[in-house]
Write a protein that holds these residues in place. Sequence first.
Motif, mmCIF file in Angstrom:
data_model
loop_
_atom_site.group_PDB
_atom_site.id
_atom_site.type_symbol
_atom_site.label_atom_id
_atom_site.label_comp_id
_atom_site.label_asym_id
_atom_site.label_seq_id
_atom_site.Cartn_x
_atom_site.Cartn_y
_atom_site.Cartn_z
ATOM 1 N N PRO C 229 -11.554 -6.692 -76.270
ATOM 2 C CA PRO C 229 -10.164 -6.963 -76.645
ATOM 3 C C PRO C 229 -9.378 -7.605 -75.509
ATOM 4 O O PRO C 229 -8.632 -8.548 -75.717
ATOM 5 C CB PRO C 229 -9.619 -5.576 -76.991
ATOM 6 N N ASP C 230 -9.603 -7.106 -74.312
ATOM 7 C CA ASP C 230 -8.940 -7.710 -73.141
ATOM 8 C C ASP C 230 -9.195 -9.203 -73.073
ATOM 9 O O ASP C 230 -8.289 -10.015 -72.959
ATOM 10 C CB ASP C 230 -9.479 -7.049 -71.863
ATOM 11 N N LYS C 234 -6.149 -11.698 -73.807
ATOM 12 C CA LYS C 234 -5.548 -12.286 -72.615
ATOM 13 C C LYS C 234 -6.047 -13.697 -72.375
ATOM 14 O O LYS C 234 -5.281 -14.566 -72.007
ATOM 15 C CB LYS C 234 -5.835 -11.400 -71.401
ATOM 16 N N SER C 235 -7.344 -13.898 -72.549
ATOM 17 C CA SER C 235 -7.852 -15.235 -72.243
ATOM 18 C C SER C 235 -8.853 -15.725 -73.287
ATOM 19 O O SER C 235 -10.056 -15.788 -73.026
ATOM 20 C CB SER C 235 -8.474 -15.256 -70.857
ATOM 21 N N ARG C 240 -9.603 -22.723 -81.507
ATOM 22 C CA ARG C 240 -9.396 -22.122 -82.825
ATOM 23 C C ARG C 240 -8.971 -20.671 -82.685
ATOM 24 O O ARG C 240 -8.126 -20.177 -83.432
ATOM 25 C CB ARG C 240 -10.690 -22.214 -83.650
ATOM 26 N N THR C 241 -9.576 -19.969 -81.748
ATOM 27 C CA THR C 241 -9.197 -18.574 -81.530
ATOM 28 C C THR C 241 -7.733 -18.502 -81.122
ATOM 29 O O THR C 241 -6.968 -17.687 -81.652
ATOM 30 C CB THR C 241 -10.048 -17.946 -80.406
ATOM 31 N N LYS C 242 -7.339 -19.353 -80.185
ATOM 32 C CA LYS C 242 -5.952 -19.322 -79.737
ATOM 33 C C LYS C 242 -5.010 -19.572 -80.895
ATOM 34 O O LYS C 242 -4.001 -18.890 -81.067
ATOM 35 C CB LYS C 242 -5.726 -20.410 -78.663
#
Lengths: 402, 340, 251
Positions: C229-230, C234-235, C240-242
């Motif tokens: 999850p981190d 966070k990064s 596509r994920t963003k």
Amino acid sequence: MTTATVDRKILPPPIERYTVLGWVYKNLFSTWYDALLTLGSATVLYLVFAPMIGWAFTTAKWEVINANLRLLMIGQYPPSELWRIWACLYIAAIILGVSWGMWVRGSGGVGIALIVAPFFFMLFPSLELNDRLNLGGIVIAALAGFFIGRARGKSLSRLTTLSWIVYFPLVIFLVRGLNEEKQFFGVIGSNFWGGLLLTFLLTVVGIVFSFPFGVLLALGRRSSLTFVKMFCIIFIEVIRGVPFITILFMSQLVLPLFLPAGLTLDRVIRAMAGVIIFSAAYLAENVRGGLQAIPKGQFEAAEALGLNGFQTTIYIILPQALRAVIPILVGQFISLFKDTSLVAIVGLYDLLGISRSLLAQPDFIGRQPEVYMFISAIYWMFSYVMSYISQRLEVRMGVGER
Amino acid sequence: MTQASPTRSTSTNRLLAFLRDERFLQALSQIIFILIIGGVAYWLTQNLLAALARQGIRLGYGFLTETAGFDIGEMMIEYSRESLFARALQVGLLNTLLVCFWGIISSTIIGLVVGVARLSTNFIINRIAWVFIELMRNIPLLVLLVFLHGGIFLQLPRVREAIAIPGSIYLSNRGLTIPWFTLTPAFSIQVPELQGFNFSGGLTLSPEFSALLIGLSIYTGGFIAEIVRAGIQAISKGQTEAARALGFSWWQTLRLIILPQAMRVIIPPLTSQYLNLTKNSSLAVAIGYPDLLSISNTISNQTGRSIEMITIIMAIYLSLSLITSAILNWYNNKVRLVER
Amino acid sequence: MSEQIINQPIISCRDVHKWFGQFQALRGIDMDVQKGEVIVIFGPSGSGKSTFIRTINRLEEHQRGTIIIDGIELTHDVRNIERVRSETGMVFQQFNLFPHLTVMENITLAPMRVRKWKREQADEVGMQLLKRVGIPEQAYKYPGQLSGGQQQRVAIARALAMQPKIMLFDEPTSALDPEMIKEVLDVMIELARSGMTMMVVTHEMGFARAVAHKMYFFDQGQIVESGTPDEIFKSPKEDRTKLFLSQVLSH
């Protein structure tokens, strides 16, 4: 600052008194063409029915009914074994009374009226004392059931449903009897069943035996195995696509040819076979509707839990499907009651059949209007009452809710 | 565990896996079902052949080309005792189609009228319709037919004392006599007149045909009336209110707004009523109208060929059913509401 | 079970493909899940996440690749399918409770019929589970009388009654009114903390942040990105994920 609230007294609504004249005006003569319709139809009604009523009370010879009442009701059933029929009627009265009291809210008054109606039959001219007493007894039994149902309420629910299910096979058992030899409770063969008794027996046998058969057909029709599915579809569509009378002819003429040599079935049994096949096909279609209404998620949940196909069908699918189509099934069975009249065409002595054979006797030639009006009235009465009861019970049982 | 249990060889394992394959099991259940059905069918056929042999009957449809040898009461095409059985069947089929055609038309008219009447605000009209519907729904059709035929038509007086109904309609023991038109030499409407012992002019429908047509029409009409009533009531009240607000009269609302929409709801159950009427016409056998079933019954009795006749009859009725429902499905699809 | 290699994953998928007719719903999924892990699968609708989770307990059939659950390979072998189903429990978006049975009967039906438990044993376990999900007093009501959140909790109890090793959740809170989502998520969090292996398809990122060990982003039938999850929040690495995260986390 105080808000001024005007405190108005709450008034009762104005009492509208409908005079008889006011009602007549509103419902019959509100516009000119309404008046015309009213007068016109009243005239037609008078012209048609006055002669009929005149005929019914004067020239009609109702003795034909009086003389043959036993024949019309139970055919050739031996009088000494009549107690069995009465027993069936008593049991039905009790179960019906309990069901009514328990499951029908509201106008219990109408219920009481229905139950008491048989009292009027006691006044029928040609009945023997014994029969009158029994009719009265049935009314008392039904009333007793009614009050028990009212008092005990839902706690008897399961027992009553069970009684209904057990009642039909029980009737077949009681009427037919048990042992070939025994004097007491011997077998009364199907050739002794006649009149209204036979009509009811055909209906009951039709219901009892077509039910498992029909459910299997419905399940088979939805099967993923192509051959099973095709077989069920063809069977159902052929039976539903041809007139009922052809199926009865088939069972009378053709069925015996398919049986091994030496095995003969009497006409009543053959007719029952036809009734069962016919009823099963229609039942299959009705149950199929119920099956289609079940959401796919039910199947998936059962699958995910590890239940196999058989368990899923018995515990999850069928209970829901059947519950959903109960009203339709009851309607189907009432129709079956009326359709049994067709066995008269193949020579059986049900209510219609025995009437026709009666009319062929020299004493009663030409008495068609009287006899046919009488049996029409009987069919009408039973059919209407059964429909009415099923409507009221359905409302109360909240089928579709839960 | 993916590792095979050490006591079983790999080939045994593979066999077991095959036997537990769901596709195999499905195929197996189908095969078992086929075997059972096949087995039962075989046993039945054996019994049948044995029974036929015992009675000296051989199956075949050749008998249709033999001479009929019986008369038929009414017919639409040429027929006599010397005609073939096949011809007799044609007569029967045409008679059935005739009564079904007129039956569908008249039952629809009756159904529409009674259905709308059932919703009338006039108390008498409303109640007459209600009584009519409840009568038709609860009395078996066969009882109705037998009553009409034996209890009414056969009890009618002789032609000379025929009952007259306004409109030159006469009821007598010859049946129902009504005015009719002729096309030759020119189109004209004939009014029946009593001449001697019979009517001349007009059309006389036999007691059998009359009883059957009237019986089928009012019986099916009762059911259609309920369908029409339910269909009209299914159209939301908002439609009626909008129409009335726009100023349409009750009759205009019905004709222009309600009925066209109600038709879509009404057509499917109407289909099944027409199918029922077609099947119910077979009850003609009980009152002596020579329809398809009556005639095939006669043939069956004369020749003993019950199996062949039953297959022919069932095939014909099945076809009639399929054709009727195909026509009505086509119509249903045509009038379906186009939705987004 | 005899010698089991430690760290052999309890769920192991290799190159799993699935077609619906011409349409390919899964294009080569590889995934390993260790015992006790909580996996969250997320992604846009139509990405194949529901299809994937349903292949795990054979509600959908995969046409290519291997799926091995607790050492049992999922094939056409009915015995394997049976065994896999007895080790997995599933909770559905639409609850799918049996409306004609009481809550208790819903829970005890499968253990009694499939595992052949006696009524007393089943009732006892059922009541324990109802307490665990927080609604013991509803035991003899019918599903129709319960709220959505309560129904879903019964569904969880029903799945747990079969004592599965893996719990599968297919968008368990998507059909719930907002005020009831929390009660169901709380039960799922407690379940996760008790060490149950869980695979959860969901949009509830709060849940993921709280208990997920690993997250997988599905899009068009493939795993686009995976991580803790981190890492994901966070990064995220892929565009596509963003994009998806910005859409989901904004409201």
